[in-house]
Design a protein around this motif. Sequence first.
Motif, mmCIF file in Angstrom:
data_model
loop_
_atom_site.group_PDB
_atom_site.id
_atom_site.type_symbol
_atom_site.label_atom_id
_atom_site.label_comp_id
_atom_site.label_asym_id
_atom_site.label_seq_id
_atom_site.Cartn_x
_atom_site.Cartn_y
_atom_site.Cartn_z
ATOM 1 N N ILE A 108 -10.892 62.307 22.605
ATOM 2 C CA ILE A 108 -12.302 61.946 22.411
ATOM 3 C C ILE A 108 -12.548 60.622 23.123
ATOM 4 N N ALA A 109 -13.511 60.610 24.021
ATOM 5 C CA ALA A 109 -13.752 59.444 24.870
ATOM 6 C C ALA A 109 -14.148 58.216 24.057
ATOM 7 N N LYS A 110 -13.747 57.060 24.551
ATOM 8 C CA LYS A 110 -14.088 55.790 23.904
ATOM 9 C C LYS A 110 -15.595 55.644 23.769
ATOM 10 N N ARG A 111 -16.323 56.089 24.778
ATOM 11 C CA ARG A 111 -17.790 56.004 24.735
ATOM 12 C C ARG A 111 -18.350 56.737 23.528
ATOM 13 N N VAL A 112 -17.832 57.933 23.267
ATOM 14 C CA VAL A 112 -18.325 58.738 22.147
ATOM 15 C C VAL A 112 -18.038 58.033 20.821
ATOM 16 N N LEU A 113 -16.844 57.476 20.682
ATOM 17 C CA LEU A 113 -16.490 56.761 19.448
ATOM 18 C C LEU A 113 -17.410 55.566 19.232
ATOM 19 N N GLU A 114 -17.611 54.794 20.275
ATOM 20 C CA GLU A 114 -18.441 53.590 20.156
ATOM 21 C C GLU A 114 -19.887 53.955 19.853
ATOM 22 N N GLU A 115 -20.410 54.989 20.510
ATOM 23 C CA GLU A 115 -21.800 55.393 20.278
ATOM 24 C C GLU A 115 -21.977 55.952 18.864
ATOM 25 N N MET A 116 -20.962 56.641 18.347
ATOM 26 C CA MET A 116 -21.046 57.185 16.992
ATOM 27 C C MET A 116 -21.091 56.060 15.969
ATOM 28 N N LEU A 117 -20.259 55.056 16.146
ATOM 29 C CA LEU A 117 -20.269 53.903 15.239
ATOM 30 C C LEU A 117 -21.606 53.163 15.317
ATOM 31 N N GLU A 118 -22.089 52.965 16.540
ATOM 32 C CA GLU A 118 -23.332 52.215 16.715
ATOM 33 C C GLU A 118 -24.527 52.980 16.158
ATOM 34 N N ALA A 119 -24.552 54.301 16.339
ATOM 35 C CA ALA A 119 -25.658 55.103 15.813
ATOM 36 C C ALA A 119 -25.673 55.063 14.284
ATOM 37 N N THR A 120 -24.501 55.105 13.675
ATOM 38 C CA THR A 120 -24.413 55.007 12.216
ATOM 39 C C THR A 120 -24.943 53.670 11.739
ATOM 40 N N ARG A 121 -24.537 52.619 12.431
ATOM 41 C CA ARG A 121 -25.016 51.279 12.066
ATOM 42 C C ARG A 121 -26.535 51.175 12.238
ATOM 43 N N ARG A 122 -27.054 51.721 13.325
ATOM 44 C CA ARG A 122 -28.494 51.634 13.586
ATOM 45 C C ARG A 122 -29.298 52.341 12.504
ATOM 46 N N PHE A 225 -19.739 65.837 7.252
ATOM 47 C CA PHE A 225 -19.603 64.457 7.720
ATOM 48 C C PHE A 225 -20.245 63.491 6.732
ATOM 49 N N LEU A 226 -19.625 62.328 6.602
ATOM 50 C CA LEU A 226 -20.223 61.195 5.894
ATOM 51 C C LEU A 226 -20.258 60.014 6.844
ATOM 52 N N LEU A 227 -21.453 59.509 7.083
ATOM 53 C CA LEU A 227 -21.643 58.334 7.928
ATOM 54 C C LEU A 227 -21.822 57.135 6.995
ATOM 55 N N HIS A 228 -20.715 56.447 6.745
ATOM 56 C CA HIS A 228 -20.677 55.388 5.734
ATOM 57 C C HIS A 228 -21.158 54.037 6.266
ATOM 58 N N TYR A 229 -21.797 53.298 5.357
ATOM 59 C CA TYR A 229 -22.185 51.909 5.646
ATOM 60 C C TYR A 229 -21.885 51.082 4.395
ATOM 61 N N TYR A 230 -21.008 50.096 4.554
ATOM 62 C CA TYR A 230 -20.619 49.213 3.455
ATOM 63 C C TYR A 230 -21.200 47.818 3.721
ATOM 64 N N PRO A 231 -22.354 47.482 3.130
ATOM 65 C CA PRO A 231 -22.939 46.168 3.393
ATOM 66 C C PRO A 231 -22.033 45.037 2.901
ATOM 67 N N ALA A 232 -22.173 43.869 3.505
ATOM 68 C CA ALA A 232 -21.467 42.694 2.996
ATOM 69 C C ALA A 232 -21.890 42.475 1.546
ATOM 70 N N CYS A 233 -20.936 42.134 0.699
ATOM 71 C CA CYS A 233 -21.177 42.057 -0.743
ATOM 72 C C CYS A 233 -21.054 40.612 -1.234
ATOM 73 N N PRO A 234 -22.010 40.125 -2.032
ATOM 74 C CA PRO A 234 -21.929 38.739 -2.507
ATOM 75 C C PRO A 234 -20.805 38.512 -3.521
ATOM 76 N N GLU A 235 -20.338 39.573 -4.190
ATOM 77 C CA GLU A 235 -19.249 39.441 -5.170
ATOM 78 C C GLU A 235 -18.254 40.595 -4.988
ATOM 79 N N PRO A 236 -17.547 40.613 -3.863
ATOM 80 C CA PRO A 236 -16.674 41.754 -3.570
ATOM 81 C C PRO A 236 -15.523 41.925 -4.556
#
Length: 381
Positions: A108-122, A225-236
């Motif tokens: 799986i191309a690096k481009r695809v991995l990076e775009e998948m991560l960025e799309a999830t973040r967006r 698929f699960l496109l996860h997002y873990y926000p920064a937490c004030p009390e991790p």
Amino acid sequence: MTSTGGGEPLTENFIKYDRLEELKEFDESKAGVKGLVDAGIARIPRIFVRPPEELASDHPNSGDPTNTQFTIPVIDLGDTMGRRAEVRASVQRAAETAGFFQVVNHGIAKRVLEEMLEATRRFHELPTEVKAEYYTRDQAKKVLFESNFDLYQSKFANWRDNVFCVMDPEPPEPEEFPPVCRDITIEYAKQVRKLGITLFELLSEALGLTTDHLLELDCAKGQAFLLHYYPACPEPQLTMGTSKHSDPDYLTILLQDHVGGLQILHQDRWIDVHPLPGALVINIGDLLQLLSNDRFKSVEHRVLANSVEPRVSIACFFTPKHYPSRIINGPIKELLSEDNPPVFRETSVQELIASFYDKGIGGNSTPRAIARFKLQQSTEY
């Protein structure tokens, strides 16, 4: 007496509150955990706080720092045909011991991995009113945005949001996806499926079976698929990104960003799965442990919350959940003998999946869901 870190003790009076009302308030906001962070909270809501007994016995950052000799195997899949015996042996060792491994040169191309991560973040960083259009707990939907699928069943909510989508057997129509992650998710799913087929072939051979044996059992069908997002937490230190659990599937392929936080339970110690650029994390699921008659290991894992920056990951589950009529007939009969009798009883897809979802992640981890299908109970489960 345990403190929440914000000065308020976790006394009996603190625990006794209208939890259901707070869960509903959070759920009906349709803003997810990211919405709490955007609101500028300094302390996490009580619905996310781990019970005092868990905090006392298993601090999220209590991994043994002296356990440095074990690391997650990294397997090079390059030239798989030319190096077949070597690659197969590496996959077999990892599946039978760690239950987790990372793969590089996986096709799986690096481009695809990076775009998948960025799309999830967006997507997860879109305005709340845009994301709210996709927020639902209607599991009949093929694409949905939610926070904590087990919100009303778990002992405490996890510090994460996700987009869930079913890609096989019947993928969503393109317009069902949020535009910001539509094209790349469809492309990534196709490429991950190809990788999954390769891994199932190697795992079949590792069991001494024909190359296509697991494929003929439909193990590569049923992608979610699960496109996860873990926000920064004030009390991790008070919560978890994802609670301890094992996956109720055949195989999971995970793409994670650079942040880290994924840990596996190995010999009663939490081991970090350090992010490796360009690598994908593979783990054996409960169903494959059952089919392999306990040769392959599905191990418990979790994700820590952190206060530094958001974490993004994308999990692909090869699961029969969406083939509700399919029957799992227990361990593969070709693996059984007088010297190797069945370890698990026969079961159905519906029964095994229900054993995971009826209590939620946190409530399901002890004992593990797979334990009820073992013919002789063991403290290992």
